[in-house]
Scaffold this active site. Structure first.
Site, PDB file in Angstrom:
ATOM      1  N   HIS A 168      -0.790   0.573  16.483  1.00 26.02           N
ATOM      2  CA  HIS A 168       0.215   0.936  15.489  1.00 26.02           C
ATOM      3  C   HIS A 168       1.606   0.858  16.125  1.00 26.02           C
ATOM      4  CE1 HIS A 168      -3.245   2.504  13.275  1.00 26.02           C
ATOM      5  NE2 HIS A 168      -2.486   2.672  12.208  1.00 26.02           N
ATOM      6  N   ASP A 191       1.126  -4.327  13.025  1.00 28.80           N
ATOM      7  CA  ASP A 191      -0.193  -4.562  13.629  1.00 28.80           C
ATOM      8  C   ASP A 191      -1.199  -5.077  12.602  1.00 28.80           C
ATOM      9  OD1 ASP A 191       0.152  -2.469  16.279  1.00 28.80           O
ATOM     10  OD2 ASP A 191       1.321  -2.051  14.490  1.00 28.80           O
ATOM     11  N   PHE A 192      -1.034  -4.692  11.350  1.00 24.86           N
ATOM     12  CA  PHE A 192      -1.991  -5.093  10.310  1.00 24.86           C
ATOM     13  C   PHE A 192      -1.773  -6.538   9.862  1.00 24.86           C
ATOM     14  CE2 PHE A 192      -1.574  -0.403   8.721  1.00 24.86           C
ATOM     15  CZ  PHE A 192      -2.055   0.051   9.938  1.00 24.86           C
ATOM     16  N   GLU A 251       0.841  -1.206   0.000  1.00 22.70           N
ATOM     17  CA  GLU A 251       0.000   0.000   0.000  1.00 22.70           C
ATOM     18  C   GLU A 251       0.877   1.258   0.000  1.00 22.70           C
ATOM     19  OE1 GLU A 251      -2.502  -0.645   3.422  1.00 22.70           O
ATOM     20  OE2 GLU A 251      -3.090  -2.597   2.652  1.00 22.70           O
ATOM     21  N   GLU A 263      -5.051  -6.399   2.810  1.00 23.38           N
ATOM     22  CA  GLU A 263      -3.893  -7.134   3.340  1.00 23.38           C
ATOM     23  C   GLU A 263      -3.951  -8.624   3.027  1.00 23.38           C
ATOM     24  OE1 GLU A 263      -5.350  -4.690   4.996  1.00 23.38           O
ATOM     25  OE2 GLU A 263      -3.689  -3.279   5.194  1.00 23.38           O
ATOM     26  N   PHE A 314       2.123  -1.433   8.773  1.00 28.36           N
ATOM     27  CA  PHE A 314       2.406  -1.556  10.204  1.00 28.36           C
ATOM     28  C   PHE A 314       2.255  -3.033  10.568  1.00 28.36           C
ATOM     29  CE2 PHE A 314       1.522   2.905   9.948  1.00 28.36           C
ATOM     30  CZ  PHE A 314       2.136   3.520  11.034  1.00 28.36           C
TER      31      PHE A 314
HETATM   32  C1  LIG Z   1      -5.885  -2.634   7.677  1.00 31.00           C
HETATM   33  C2  LIG Z   1      -5.157  -1.365   7.508  1.00 31.00           C
HETATM   34  N1  LIG Z   1      -4.351  -1.215   6.431  1.00 31.00           N
HETATM   35  C3  LIG Z   1      -3.676  -0.075   6.242  1.00 31.00           C
HETATM   36  C4  LIG Z   1      -3.782   0.955   7.134  1.00 31.00           C
HETATM   37  C5  LIG Z   1      -3.009   2.240   6.924  1.00 31.00           C
HETATM   38  N2  LIG Z   1      -3.916   3.282   6.511  1.00 31.00           N
HETATM   39  C6  LIG Z   1      -4.432   4.149   7.389  1.00 31.00           C
HETATM   40  S1  LIG Z   1      -5.503   5.182   6.694  1.00 31.00           S
HETATM   41  C7  LIG Z   1      -5.288   4.501   5.177  1.00 31.00           C
HETATM   42  C8  LIG Z   1      -6.050   5.030   4.022  1.00 31.00           C
HETATM   43  C9  LIG Z   1      -7.496   4.788   4.179  1.00 31.00           C
HETATM   44  O1  LIG Z   1      -8.182   5.431   3.172  1.00 31.00           O
HETATM   45  P1  LIG Z   1      -9.733   5.608   3.217  1.00 31.00           P
HETATM   46  O2  LIG Z   1     -10.385   4.336   3.611  1.00 31.00           O
HETATM   47  O3  LIG Z   1     -10.133   6.209   1.941  1.00 31.00           O
HETATM   48  O4  LIG Z   1      -9.993   6.627   4.424  1.00 31.00           O
HETATM   49  P2  LIG Z   1      -9.499   8.134   4.566  1.00 31.00           P
HETATM   50  O5  LIG Z   1      -8.201   8.076   5.292  1.00 31.00           O
HETATM   51  O6  LIG Z   1      -9.395   8.736   3.233  1.00 31.00           O
HETATM   52  O7  LIG Z   1     -10.528   8.784   5.428  1.00 31.00           O
HETATM   53  C10 LIG Z   1      -4.369   3.470   5.234  1.00 31.00           C
HETATM   54  C11 LIG Z   1      -3.921   2.687   4.090  1.00 31.00           C
HETATM   55  C12 LIG Z   1      -4.604   0.750   8.266  1.00 31.00           C
HETATM   56  N3  LIG Z   1      -4.717   1.683   9.216  1.00 31.00           N
HETATM   57  N4  LIG Z   1      -5.279  -0.400   8.423  1.00 31.00           N
END
Ligand SMILES: Cc1ncc(C[n+]2csc(CCOP(=O)(O)OP(=O)(O)O)c2C)c(N)n1
Ligand SMILES: [Mg+2]
Lengths: 333, 324
Positions: free
Chosen positions: A133, A89-90, A32, A64, A87
């Site tokens: 995290h 954690d994921f 990602e 994931e 992370f």
């Molecule tokens: C399972 C998981 N994968 C990756 C992340 C890292 N991460 C945090 S926010 C994000 C983007 C999420 O995008 P969206 O769902 O569009 O929400 P937005 O942040 O735009 O509100 C990512 C990849 C995470 N927190 N949890």
């Protein structure tokens, strides 16, 4: 990059990926936001897609299980995927594929195909990122035969271990401690590939052995420096490098010299690698032991608030005082 | 009275109050940005400025004891659901007076008293939490809402839970805040078909695309979806299209977004849209500025009280691993 020059941890990771992708066309890299301009949330991999193209380096959806499952499928059919699960954690979301497919395939297929893949993740606390995290997922996988787990402690170690992980024909879970990313230290010799499963003596000493991995190693080295200066205690520091396989022989050899061992783990004692190590050392090295104990975290999630998190994580000061309290009177001269 | 009639006949004063709540969220985010740069907010933080109409419109359709599961971009989710700004800000600052005593921080806020099941730091986690809350809510005459981003719709959580909720006819509303980016990656680049609302059809779930910067539009869609859920009609998916004014988190300058696109969305700032609409409805300048003044004072009070609060003392922590 010549030996001797300072190398930043995140750049060491990048160099290992680039060099191995250059060396072997079957190495691919996905995750990602890894190909975005910044190169992932920790700015580890900028420019890699530009260099190797979108076929070999690409961003994925936030999926994931698909990332990890696809890496498995690709690994048994000719590619050598490096994936990033941002992370550690994921990894909870990716576990099935790793545990029930990648880890078992070599054995179940009666060695028809191996599973050459690497799962990189940022781990560890101290960054005020809160309970989900900041974890170190190594021990979630500790008891799964078929997986290797690498946890480098410095830029040079990171580069050499990642190169080894990419060349290894087994699934390797690769942990990058967040608070090491900006560390700059001596670069390794060009082309150096470190063995997986072989610990190293990071600092020799005669009075006790401190065993750790990842960020625990620089912390233990700092503690050892304080103990030498202030208490005239000479600690030997063992860097495990990999938590699976565990290099028991290196630990036993050190304990045979020092007769005391402290294992330092950033995580709870129950079910942790340090507790497992203590058990093995007791089983095989009992006659060499005067004392053996561990420094770990409370059996609680990692707190956010700075005061709570600082008290929670065993850093250099905590290691030094653990040694003083436990052994200082006995060991100090 | 139909849903449309309810919305239309409602007094402007109710919307004025909701405008105040949107402004509170905006001011909260501005303070978060400032306090982060001052080192008072730790680690990271995800601001929701620009998206305020979504949680405010959705929560305006809920009863206080209905459930909401939000995300790490959740300050607006919590405030709209009723979390006290003082307690929320103190949590962000890691202070002992925080809604979780400083243990949780920006990405993990939980406020059970106000029906906030949690703000979940795992992308997609809110979808499952709300689905489960709907299982409980069914017997309680309540409704559960999941807030999540466009990026979350590519996760197993989204697909598994939509199917699960529909099969069990759960009283849940799935609210996607489509801000067109997941971190640094454009939604269209990683979302097959590019149509989030359209995905609901595969599960037989009613869905609509909503102007997420228009409080009235969000509220209207939410009132209808909540009514459906409460009356046993099962889940709804609302794709609320909106935009974040800031980058993804703390210091992300969001250079990956074309300037014209940013301009276009800034021109449709949900606060501006609401203000213009209120004026049309006959709300006076005077009434507007009174609400703005009160809201500012409320935020200022939250900042003062949070900054004055102590950090938790590790020695005095009473944390236990298990519930007794
Ligand atoms: C399972 C998981 N994968 C990756 C992340 C890292 N991460 C945090 S926010 C994000 C983007 C999420 O995008 P969206 O769902 O569009 O929400 P937005 O942040 O735009 O509100 C990512 C990849 C995470 N927190 N949890
Ligand atoms: Mg988004």
């Amino acid at each position: 990059m010549s030996a001797g020059a300072a190398l930043e941890f995140r750049v060491a990771i990048r160099e290992a990926i680039v060099e191995e992708m250059e060396r072997d066309e079957s190495v691919v890299f996905f995750g990602e936001d890894i190909a975005a301009e910044q190169g992932g949330v920790f700015a580890v991999t900028p420019g890699i897609q530009e260099r190797f193209g979108t076929e070999r380096v690409f961003d994925t959806p936030i999926s994931e299980l698909a990332i990890t499952g696809a890496a498995f499928g690709a690994a048994v059919t000719g590619l050598r995927p490096i994936i990033e699960i941002m992370f550690g954690d994921f990894m909870g979301l990716a576990m099935d594929s790793l545990i029930n497919q990648s880890a078992k395939y070599w054995y179940l297929s009666r060695e028809q195909r191996s599973v050459p893949l690497v799962v990189r993740s940022a781990v560890g606390g101290g960054g005020r990122f809160g309970a989900i995290h900041s974890q170190t997922h190594a021990t979630w996988f500790q008891g799964v035969p078929g997986l290797k787990i690498a946890f480098p402690s410095s830029p040079a170690e990171a580069k050499g271990l990642l190169k080894a992980a990419i060349r290894d024909d087994n699934p390797v879970i690769f942990l990058e401690h967040k608070r090491l990313y900006s560390v700059k230290a001596q670069a390794p010799a060009p082309g150096e590939v470190l063995p997986l499963g072989q610990a190293r003596v990071a600092r020799p000493g005669r009075d006790l052995t401190i065993v750790s991995a990842g960020k625990g190693v620089p912390d233990a080295l700092e503690a050892a420096g304080q103990l030498a200066r202030d208490d005239r205690i000479e600690a030997e520091v063992i860097d495990l490098r990999t938590l699976r396989p565990l290099d028991i022989d290196a630990v036993l050899a050190s304990v045979a010299r020092t007769n005391r061992m402290l294992a330092v783990e950033e995580g709870p004692a129950t079910g942790g690698w340090a507790a497992g190590l203590l058990g093995i050392v007791a089983e095989h090295g009992l006659h060499d032991l005067d004392d053996v104990w561990l420094l770990s975290t409370d059996e609680l999630p990692i707190p956010y608030s700075p005061t709570l998190e600082d008290a929670f994580i065993p850093g250099a000061a905590a290691i030094a005082s653990a040694v003083r309290e436990r052994a200082g009177v006995v060991v100090g001269r | 009275m139909t849903v449309d009639e309810q919305i239309v006949t409602e007094a402007p004063a109710a919307y004025l109050e909701r405008y105040g709540l949107m402004l509170l969220i905006r001011l909260f985010e501005t303070e978060m940005q400032r306090l982060f740069l001052k080192g008072e907010v730790h680690g990271t933080t995800h601001l929701s400025a620009g998206q305020e109409a979504v949680p405010v419109g959705v929560c305006s359709a809920l009863a206080p004891d209905d459930y909401l599961a939000g995300t790490y971009r959740g300050h607006g989710h919590a405030l709209a659901k009723g979390t006290h700004p003082d307690a929320l800000l103190a949590e962000m600052l890691g202070r002992v007076t925080g809604v979780c005593g400083g243990r949780a921080g920006s990405m993990n806020v939980i406020d059970a008293e106000h029906g906030l099941v949690g703000c979940f730091g795992i992308v997609g986690g809110s979808i499952a939490a709300a689905t489960g809350a709907a299982l409980a809510a069914k017997g309680q005459g309540r409704v559960a809402v999941a807030m999540f981003g466009d990026g979350a719709t590519n996760h197993g959580y989204f697909h598994e839970c939509l199917n699960f909720a529909q099969v069990l006819a759960l009283p849940v509303v799935f609210v996607c805040e489509n801000n067109f980016y997941g971190e640094f990656t454009p939604m269209l680049k990683v979302t097959a078909g590019g149509d989030i609302a359209g995905r609901a059809a595969a599960y037989g779930i009613p869905a609509s695309v909503v102007d997420g910067n228009d409080l009235w539009a969000v509220r209207e869609a939410a009132v209808e979806a909540v009514a459906r859920a409460r009356s046993g009609g099962g889940p709804t998916l609302l794709e609320c299209q909106t935009y974040r004014h800031h980058g993804h988190s703390k210091a992300d300058p969001a250079k990956y977004r074309p300037p014209e696109e940013v301009e276009r969305w800034l021109a449709r700032d949900p606060l501006g849209v609401a203000k213009a609409r209120l004026a049309e409805l006959g709300v006076s300048e005077q009434e507007l500025s009174e609400v703005e003044e009160t809201t500012r004072a409320r935020m200022e009070q939250a900042v003062q009280s949070a900054l004055a609060a102590a950090y938790p003392d590790p020695a005095g922590e009473t944390a236990t691993e298990f519930a007794p």
